[in-house]
Design a protein around this motif. Structure first.
Motif, mmCIF file in Angstrom:
data_model
loop_
_atom_site.group_PDB
_atom_site.id
_atom_site.type_symbol
_atom_site.label_atom_id
_atom_site.label_comp_id
_atom_site.label_asym_id
_atom_site.label_seq_id
_atom_site.Cartn_x
_atom_site.Cartn_y
_atom_site.Cartn_z
ATOM 1 N N ARG A 41 0.848 -1.192 0.000
ATOM 2 C CA ARG A 41 0.000 0.000 0.000
ATOM 3 C C ARG A 41 0.880 1.238 0.000
ATOM 4 O O ARG A 41 1.835 1.340 0.761
ATOM 5 C CB ARG A 41 -0.888 0.002 1.241
ATOM 6 C CG ARG A 41 -1.754 1.239 1.424
ATOM 7 C CD ARG A 41 -2.967 1.217 0.540
ATOM 8 N NE ARG A 41 -3.908 0.182 0.935
ATOM 9 C CZ ARG A 41 -5.062 -0.059 0.335
ATOM 10 N NH1 ARG A 41 -5.400 0.668 -0.715
ATOM 11 N NH2 ARG A 41 -5.854 -1.024 0.743
ATOM 12 N N THR A 181 -3.134 -16.679 11.063
ATOM 13 C CA THR A 181 -3.073 -15.451 11.865
ATOM 14 C C THR A 181 -1.875 -14.598 11.455
ATOM 15 O O THR A 181 -1.965 -13.368 11.328
ATOM 16 C CB THR A 181 -2.983 -15.789 13.359
ATOM 17 O OG1 THR A 181 -4.135 -16.550 13.735
ATOM 18 C CG2 THR A 181 -2.928 -14.536 14.206
ATOM 19 N N THR A 184 -2.579 -12.994 8.064
ATOM 20 C CA THR A 184 -3.507 -11.875 8.197
ATOM 21 C C THR A 184 -2.806 -10.646 8.772
ATOM 22 O O THR A 184 -3.001 -9.510 8.300
ATOM 23 C CB THR A 184 -4.691 -12.268 9.094
ATOM 24 O OG1 THR A 184 -5.455 -13.271 8.430
ATOM 25 C CG2 THR A 184 -5.587 -11.072 9.381
ATOM 26 N N ARG A 185 -1.952 -10.866 9.787
ATOM 27 C CA ARG A 185 -1.228 -9.756 10.407
ATOM 28 C C ARG A 185 -0.284 -9.095 9.400
ATOM 29 O O ARG A 185 -0.204 -7.862 9.318
ATOM 30 C CB ARG A 185 -0.430 -10.271 11.608
ATOM 31 C CG ARG A 185 0.234 -9.156 12.428
ATOM 32 C CD ARG A 185 1.092 -9.724 13.556
ATOM 33 N NE ARG A 185 0.329 -10.619 14.402
ATOM 34 C CZ ARG A 185 0.599 -11.918 14.566
ATOM 35 N NH1 ARG A 185 1.613 -12.470 13.911
ATOM 36 N NH2 ARG A 185 -0.129 -12.653 15.372
ATOM 37 N N CYS A 187 -0.562 -9.051 6.108
ATOM 38 C CA CYS A 187 -1.334 -8.339 5.093
ATOM 39 C C CYS A 187 -1.859 -7.013 5.619
ATOM 40 O O CYS A 187 -1.847 -6.003 4.908
ATOM 41 C CB CYS A 187 -2.478 -9.220 4.592
ATOM 42 S SG CYS A 187 -1.942 -10.597 3.550
ATOM 43 N N ARG A 188 -2.320 -6.998 6.862
ATOM 44 C CA ARG A 188 -2.781 -5.733 7.446
ATOM 45 C C ARG A 188 -1.644 -4.716 7.504
ATOM 46 O O ARG A 188 -1.832 -3.529 7.236
ATOM 47 C CB ARG A 188 -3.329 -5.975 8.853
ATOM 48 C CG ARG A 188 -4.730 -6.552 8.901
ATOM 49 C CD ARG A 188 -5.298 -6.445 10.300
ATOM 50 N NE ARG A 188 -6.622 -7.016 10.417
ATOM 51 C CZ ARG A 188 -7.744 -6.385 10.064
ATOM 52 N NH1 ARG A 188 -7.662 -5.165 9.561
ATOM 53 N NH2 ARG A 188 -8.911 -6.960 10.210
ATOM 54 N N GLN A 189 -0.447 -5.187 7.864
ATOM 55 C CA GLN A 189 0.692 -4.290 8.012
ATOM 56 C C GLN A 189 1.171 -3.756 6.666
ATOM 57 O O GLN A 189 1.485 -2.577 6.531
ATOM 58 C CB GLN A 189 1.841 -5.033 8.706
ATOM 59 C CG GLN A 189 3.069 -4.166 8.962
ATOM 60 C CD GLN A 189 4.165 -4.927 9.698
ATOM 61 O OE1 GLN A 189 3.933 -6.001 10.251
ATOM 62 N NE2 GLN A 189 5.374 -4.387 9.704
ATOM 63 N N SER A 190 1.187 -4.611 5.637
ATOM 64 C CA SER A 190 1.758 -4.227 4.353
ATOM 65 C C SER A 190 0.720 -3.671 3.375
ATOM 66 O O SER A 190 0.973 -2.688 2.678
ATOM 67 C CB SER A 190 2.459 -5.434 3.730
ATOM 68 O OG SER A 190 3.132 -5.085 2.550
ATOM 69 N N GLY A 192 -2.745 -3.127 4.195
ATOM 70 C CA GLY A 192 -3.815 -2.350 4.805
ATOM 71 C C GLY A 192 -5.144 -3.064 4.880
ATOM 72 O O GLY A 192 -6.122 -2.512 5.390
ATOM 73 N N ILE A 193 -5.223 -4.280 4.357
ATOM 74 C CA ILE A 193 -6.425 -5.114 4.433
ATOM 75 C C ILE A 193 -5.995 -6.541 4.745
ATOM 76 O O ILE A 193 -4.813 -6.885 4.641
ATOM 77 C CB ILE A 193 -7.249 -5.088 3.130
ATOM 78 C CG1 ILE A 193 -6.394 -5.492 1.929
ATOM 79 C CG2 ILE A 193 -7.853 -3.712 2.900
ATOM 80 C CD1 ILE A 193 -7.161 -5.544 0.614
ATOM 81 N N THR A 194 -6.942 -7.383 5.117
ATOM 82 C CA THR A 194 -6.597 -8.757 5.469
ATOM 83 C C THR A 194 -6.376 -9.602 4.224
ATOM 84 O O THR A 194 -6.770 -9.233 3.110
ATOM 85 C CB THR A 194 -7.709 -9.401 6.306
ATOM 86 O OG1 THR A 194 -8.884 -9.569 5.478
ATOM 87 C CG2 THR A 194 -8.055 -8.554 7.526
ATOM 88 N N GLU A 197 -9.681 -10.471 2.671
ATOM 89 C CA GLU A 197 -10.232 -9.368 1.878
ATOM 90 C C GLU A 197 -9.546 -9.270 0.525
ATOM 91 O O GLU A 197 -10.192 -8.982 -0.491
ATOM 92 C CB GLU A 197 -10.090 -8.059 2.652
ATOM 93 C CG GLU A 197 -11.024 -7.939 3.845
ATOM 94 C CD GLU A 197 -10.724 -6.754 4.740
ATOM 95 O OE1 GLU A 197 -11.663 -6.173 5.302
ATOM 96 O OE2 GLU A 197 -9.536 -6.396 4.876
#
Length: 255
Positions: A41, A181, A184-185, A187-190, A192-194, A197
């Motif tokens: 992102r 887990t 997912t973590r 993807c959220r960090q890099s 911005g979504i899971t 998603e």
């Protein structure tokens, strides 16, 4: 073509995470926003060049002020291009003018339809490639990747190949030798979504595109995207699009 011509009044064409079977160069001339480029992102502004090789994931946010050009290049090996996605912020006027001039020449060739147009387009695309690779060299070495970025890049490569299989998220985590887990973590960090998603957006984009094209029966579209039944595909469309596949297709092809 312009970004407006590429989307044809359907912003999801660029804004939903997706991949293409051709190379894509986006050149922004106005506005700013965010993009998701193969799992990373980042923000973009005017005079940004975004190159997306065939088979790499992209989501490009189209704000009200964003304007620019899109160039679609066949993945046939006739034009030497980078193998990895690139996001370049062209600061100097010389680089901006060089890329703009080449894109304008491509547009003129397409509009005028003169003899030997295919040869001319290939030649101009090669000049565009030179301008792009010069800008990559001038940008220098990219910042060191974080661990999360490496995981998400590998996930994107796997997702691009397997999104239509119907495999659950646990399967993707297993291919990467990490837990769901952890995936997912990362993807959220890099991104911005899971991870879930990201998978859902790619399936949504392909489903919408196939329904829009109108060439395949709805049952065949469902099967091609890994849905166990047409009923499950219908529920997916109703959840994400607010309409059934047949309603989507009818709305797209109504006068």
């Amino acid at each position: 073509m312009t970004l407006a011509q590429l989307t044809q009044g359907a912003p999801w064409v660029l804004e939903k995470l997706h991949l293409r079977d051709h190379h894509l160069l986006l050149w922004t001339t106005r506005g700013q926003g965010r993009l998701l480029l193969h799992g990373q992102r980042r923000g973009f502004g005017a005079h940004n060049a975004v190159f997306v090789p065939a088979g790499k994931l992209l989501a490009f946010e189209l704000g009200l002020q964003v304007q620019g050009l899109a160039t679609l290049i066949p993945d046939d090996g006739h034009v030497p291009l980078p193998s990895q996605p690139q996001h370049l912020r062209l600061q100097d006027s010389k680089s901006q003018a060089e890329l703009t001039a080449t894109l304008d020449a491509l547009r003129r060739e397409l509009e005028e339809q003169r003899p030997f147009m295919a040869e001319a387009l290939t030649a101009q695309a090669r000049l565009m490639s030179v301008a792009l690779r010069r800008s990559i060299d001038a940008a220098g070495t990219a910042p060191k990747e974080r661990a999360a970025d490496r995981i998400v890049r590998r996930f994107c490569d796997c997702l691009a190949k397997e999104f239509a299989t119907g495999n659950p998220m646990a399967w993707y985590a297993e291919q990467l030798d990490i837990t769901p887990t952890h995936l997912t973590r990362a993807c959220r960090q890099s991104a911005g979504i899971t991870a879930a998603e990201m998978l859902s957006q790619v399936v949504q984009h392909r489903a919408h595109s196939l329904l829009r094209a109108g060439n395949w029966p709805i049952k065949k579209i469902a099967t091609s995207l890994g849905f166990g039944s047409a009923a499950y595909f219908t529920r997916f469309c109703q959840k994400h699009f607010g309409a059934s596949p047949s309603q989507i297709r009818k709305a797209m092809h109504s006068p």
